[in-house]
Design a protein around this motif. Sequence first.
Motif, PDB file in Angstrom:
ATOM      1  N   LYS A  21       0.802  -1.222   0.000  1.00 10.42           N
ATOM      2  CA  LYS A  21       0.000   0.000   0.000  1.00 10.42           C
ATOM      3  C   LYS A  21       0.842   1.284   0.000  1.00 10.42           C
ATOM      4  CE  LYS A  21      -3.979  -1.992   2.276  1.00 10.42           C
ATOM      5  NZ  LYS A  21      -5.004  -2.015   1.293  1.00 10.42           N
ATOM      6  N   VAL A  22       2.053   1.209   0.502  1.00  8.12           N
ATOM      7  CA  VAL A  22       2.862   2.410   0.685  1.00  8.12           C
ATOM      8  C   VAL A  22       4.138   2.330  -0.144  1.00  8.12           C
ATOM      9  CG1 VAL A  22       4.077   3.837   2.374  1.00  8.12           C
ATOM     10  CG2 VAL A  22       1.987   2.646   3.044  1.00  8.12           C
ATOM     11  N   ARG A  23       4.383   3.380  -0.938  1.00  8.60           N
ATOM     12  CA  ARG A  23       5.653   3.499  -1.653  1.00  8.60           C
ATOM     13  C   ARG A  23       6.629   4.211  -0.724  1.00  8.60           C
ATOM     14  NH1 ARG A  23       5.733   6.753  -6.329  1.00  8.60           N
ATOM     15  NH2 ARG A  23       4.334   8.128  -5.220  1.00  8.60           N
ATOM     16  N   VAL A  24       7.850   3.722  -0.656  1.00 11.72           N
ATOM     17  CA  VAL A  24       8.853   4.270   0.256  1.00 11.72           C
ATOM     18  C   VAL A  24      10.017   4.844  -0.547  1.00 11.72           C
ATOM     19  CG1 VAL A  24      10.482   3.739   2.106  1.00 11.72           C
ATOM     20  CG2 VAL A  24       8.226   2.644   2.068  1.00 11.72           C
ATOM     21  N   LEU A  25      10.370   6.073  -0.226  1.00 13.47           N
ATOM     22  CA  LEU A  25      11.550   6.719  -0.790  1.00 13.47           C
ATOM     23  C   LEU A  25      12.503   6.993   0.365  1.00 13.47           C
ATOM     24  CD1 LEU A  25      13.125   8.122  -3.075  1.00 13.47           C
ATOM     25  CD2 LEU A  25      11.804  10.197  -2.553  1.00 13.47           C
ATOM     26  N   ASN A  26      13.642   6.361   0.353  1.00 12.01           N
ATOM     27  CA  ASN A  26      14.652   6.533   1.391  1.00 12.01           C
ATOM     28  C   ASN A  26      15.740   7.439   0.841  1.00 12.01           C
ATOM     29  OD1 ASN A  26      16.352   6.283   3.562  1.00 12.01           O
ATOM     30  ND2 ASN A  26      16.722   4.093   3.322  1.00 12.01           N
ATOM     31  N   ILE A  27      15.805   8.658   1.342  1.00 13.84           N
ATOM     32  CA  ILE A  27      16.803   9.634   0.905  1.00 13.84           C
ATOM     33  C   ILE A  27      17.944   9.627   1.906  1.00 13.84           C
ATOM     34  CG2 ILE A  27      17.252  12.091   0.576  1.00 13.84           C
ATOM     35  CD1 ILE A  27      14.333  12.328  -0.365  1.00 13.84           C
ATOM     36  N   ILE A  28      19.154   9.391   1.399  1.00 13.59           N
ATOM     37  CA  ILE A  28      20.308   9.386   2.289  1.00 13.59           C
ATOM     38  C   ILE A  28      21.378  10.324   1.745  1.00 13.59           C
ATOM     39  CG2 ILE A  28      19.810   7.024   3.009  1.00 13.59           C
ATOM     40  CD1 ILE A  28      22.258   6.125   1.425  1.00 13.59           C
ATOM     41  N   GLY A  29      22.193  10.830   2.639  1.00 13.05           N
ATOM     42  CA  GLY A  29      23.284  11.711   2.272  1.00 13.05           C
ATOM     43  C   GLY A  29      24.621  11.084   2.585  1.00 13.05           C
ATOM     44  N   ASP A  30      25.613  11.469   1.810  1.00 11.70           N
ATOM     45  CA  ASP A  30      26.974  11.003   2.055  1.00 11.70           C
ATOM     46  C   ASP A  30      27.920  12.167   1.800  1.00 11.70           C
ATOM     47  OD1 ASP A  30      29.429   9.776   2.267  1.00 11.70           O
ATOM     48  OD2 ASP A  30      28.879   8.056   1.034  1.00 11.70           O
ATOM     49  N   ILE A  31      28.467  12.721   2.876  1.00 14.64           N
ATOM     50  CA  ILE A  31      29.426  13.826   2.751  1.00 14.64           C
ATOM     51  C   ILE A  31      30.859  13.295   2.681  1.00 14.64           C
ATOM     52  CG2 ILE A  31      27.931  15.507   3.872  1.00 14.64           C
ATOM     53  CD1 ILE A  31      29.679  15.106   6.429  1.00 14.64           C
ATOM     54  N   GLY A  32      30.964  11.981   2.634  1.00 13.76           N
ATOM     55  CA  GLY A  32      32.260  11.300   2.662  1.00 13.76           C
ATOM     56  C   GLY A  32      32.296  10.391   3.875  1.00 13.76           C
ATOM     57  N   GLY A  33      32.958   9.296   3.749  1.00 10.41           N
ATOM     58  CA  GLY A  33      33.071   8.383   4.875  1.00 10.41           C
ATOM     59  C   GLY A  33      31.799   7.595   5.151  1.00 10.41           C
TER      60      GLY A  33
END
Length: 90
Positions: A21-33
């Motif tokens: 029923k639910v679409r999931v968008l997982n937004i992640i950041g990577d500044i390095g490491g």
Amino acid sequence: NKMNSSYWQMTGVRETYPKNKVRVLNIIGDIGGQTDGTVPNVSSLSLKYLVADRAKSYQVVKFTGKNARHSKLHENPKVDKVLIKFLWNK
């Protein structure tokens, strides 16, 4: 390999997540490491284990660079573009 107590509790209730029923968008950041400066990417990606089998769809979008810092993601125009596409297909 290491699970904190909050995550362990969530694994016990993942079957209550709505099925297809639910679409999931997982937004992640990577500044390095492999981190957004606050949350390690491995932790951000662990959401998949909790919801992907029951979600209608599951997608990860990773942003890199200084505007991928945890506190900056909500100000990042590239994130806005991905959100608009995900929510309204525009």
